[in-house]
Motif scaffolding. Structure first.
Motif, mmCIF file in Angstrom:
data_model
loop_
_atom_site.group_PDB
_atom_site.id
_atom_site.type_symbol
_atom_site.label_atom_id
_atom_site.label_comp_id
_atom_site.label_asym_id
_atom_site.label_seq_id
_atom_site.Cartn_x
_atom_site.Cartn_y
_atom_site.Cartn_z
ATOM 1 N N TYR A 115 0.738 -1.126 -0.082
ATOM 2 C CA TYR A 115 -0.180 0.104 0.126
ATOM 3 C C TYR A 115 0.948 1.202 0.130
ATOM 4 O O TYR A 115 2.100 1.310 0.491
ATOM 5 N N ILE A 116 0.319 2.378 -0.528
ATOM 6 C CA ILE A 116 0.845 3.592 -0.407
ATOM 7 C C ILE A 116 0.252 4.376 0.702
ATOM 8 O O ILE A 116 -1.086 4.483 0.562
ATOM 9 N N LYS A 153 -4.663 17.221 9.671
ATOM 10 C CA LYS A 153 -3.833 16.183 9.106
ATOM 11 C C LYS A 153 -4.296 14.838 8.802
ATOM 12 O O LYS A 153 -5.271 14.317 9.500
ATOM 13 N N THR A 154 -4.118 14.389 7.657
ATOM 14 C CA THR A 154 -4.902 13.398 7.161
ATOM 15 C C THR A 154 -3.881 12.216 6.570
ATOM 16 O O THR A 154 -3.158 12.573 5.964
ATOM 17 N N ILE A 155 -4.485 10.775 6.605
ATOM 18 C CA ILE A 155 -3.720 9.626 6.081
ATOM 19 C C ILE A 155 -4.551 9.272 4.982
ATOM 20 O O ILE A 155 -5.887 8.976 5.387
ATOM 21 N N ILE A 156 -4.176 8.949 3.987
ATOM 22 C CA ILE A 156 -4.979 8.182 2.898
ATOM 23 C C ILE A 156 -4.122 6.994 2.438
ATOM 24 O O ILE A 156 -2.737 6.928 2.089
ATOM 25 N N ILE A 157 -4.617 5.922 2.419
ATOM 26 C CA ILE A 157 -3.982 4.592 2.039
ATOM 27 C C ILE A 157 -4.534 4.355 0.640
ATOM 28 O O ILE A 157 -5.690 4.292 0.108
ATOM 29 N N LYS A 184 -3.320 3.245 -7.440
ATOM 30 C CA LYS A 184 -3.694 4.578 -7.282
ATOM 31 C C LYS A 184 -5.048 4.974 -6.966
ATOM 32 O O LYS A 184 -5.536 5.918 -7.159
ATOM 33 N N LYS A 185 -5.656 3.779 -6.446
ATOM 34 C CA LYS A 185 -7.036 3.941 -5.723
ATOM 35 C C LYS A 185 -7.145 4.236 -4.421
ATOM 36 O O LYS A 185 -6.526 3.228 -3.582
ATOM 37 N N PRO A 186 -7.584 5.173 -4.035
ATOM 38 C CA PRO A 186 -7.659 5.341 -2.639
ATOM 39 C C PRO A 186 -8.699 4.579 -1.814
ATOM 40 O O PRO A 186 -9.933 4.198 -2.353
ATOM 41 N N PHE A 209 -13.245 11.819 -1.635
ATOM 42 C CA PHE A 209 -13.847 10.417 -2.197
ATOM 43 C C PHE A 209 -14.434 9.323 -1.188
ATOM 44 O O PHE A 209 -15.512 8.908 -1.328
ATOM 45 N N LEU A 210 -13.268 9.227 -0.523
ATOM 46 C CA LEU A 210 -13.450 8.102 0.545
ATOM 47 C C LEU A 210 -14.510 8.768 1.323
ATOM 48 O O LEU A 210 -15.445 7.947 2.197
ATOM 49 N N GLU A 211 -14.549 10.054 2.065
ATOM 50 C CA GLU A 211 -15.304 10.752 2.962
ATOM 51 C C GLU A 211 -16.837 10.341 2.433
ATOM 52 O O GLU A 211 -17.770 10.173 3.402
#
Length: 150
Positions: free
Chosen positions: A3-4, A47-51, A55-57, A17-19
């Motif tokens: 994962y990135i 401050k936010t983390i996205i996994i 390229k897909k969150p 998008f996820l929210e």
């Protein structure tokens, strides 16, 4: 899986998008009652983390600073098709790293009483039940938890 992990803010398009998915799921779980909590879920410039998987969150979470040594975990979410692969633990660990780097010692969070998987996740990561705080006081639909990280 490789994962990135992206550190960003809650203004990030991947987070938005996820929210949106998170809000839709919460409305499915709680129905009209969720409208009572929407104002507590508004986040700005946190401050936010996205996994990302490629390229897909696929997951996110935020850290909201409340005091010099206190912060709140907000908006932790993993897309339905990506659950059960440890993504939520990665998100929470990354949020905790952000807190520690900012000299935060105590992390609090709120989750809904119908979200048993979320409660189990947090308990497995060392979070303990805590008295409900802020807008969640005297509200049995909410579970508040706390963990000392620093």
């Amino acid at each position: 899986m490789n994962y990135i992990v992206k550190r960003t803010t809650s203004e990030d398009v991947g987070f938005k998008f996820l929210e949106k998915q998170l809000d839709e799921e919460l409305f499915e779980i709680y129905g009209e009652m969720q409208n009572n909590y929407s104002s507590h879920n508004t986040v700005r410039d946190l401050k936010t983390i996205i996994i990302y998987d490629d390229k897909k969150p696929i997951g996110c979470g935020c850290l909201k600073f409340l005091d010099y040594d206190l912060a709140e975990v907000k908006r932790v979410y993993v897309s339905l098709e990506d659950r059960g692969r440890g993504v939520a633990k990665i998100i929470v660990k990354e949020i905790e790293k952000l807190a520690i780097e900012s000299n935060v010692k105590n992390i609090i969070l709120q989750t809904g009483s119908r979200q048993k998987a979320a409660v189990s996740l947090y308990e497995s990561m060392g979070y303990k039940l805590n008295e409900n705080y802020g807008p969640y006081i005297n509200d049995s639909n909410n579970i508040c938890m706390k963990r000392i990280v620093g």
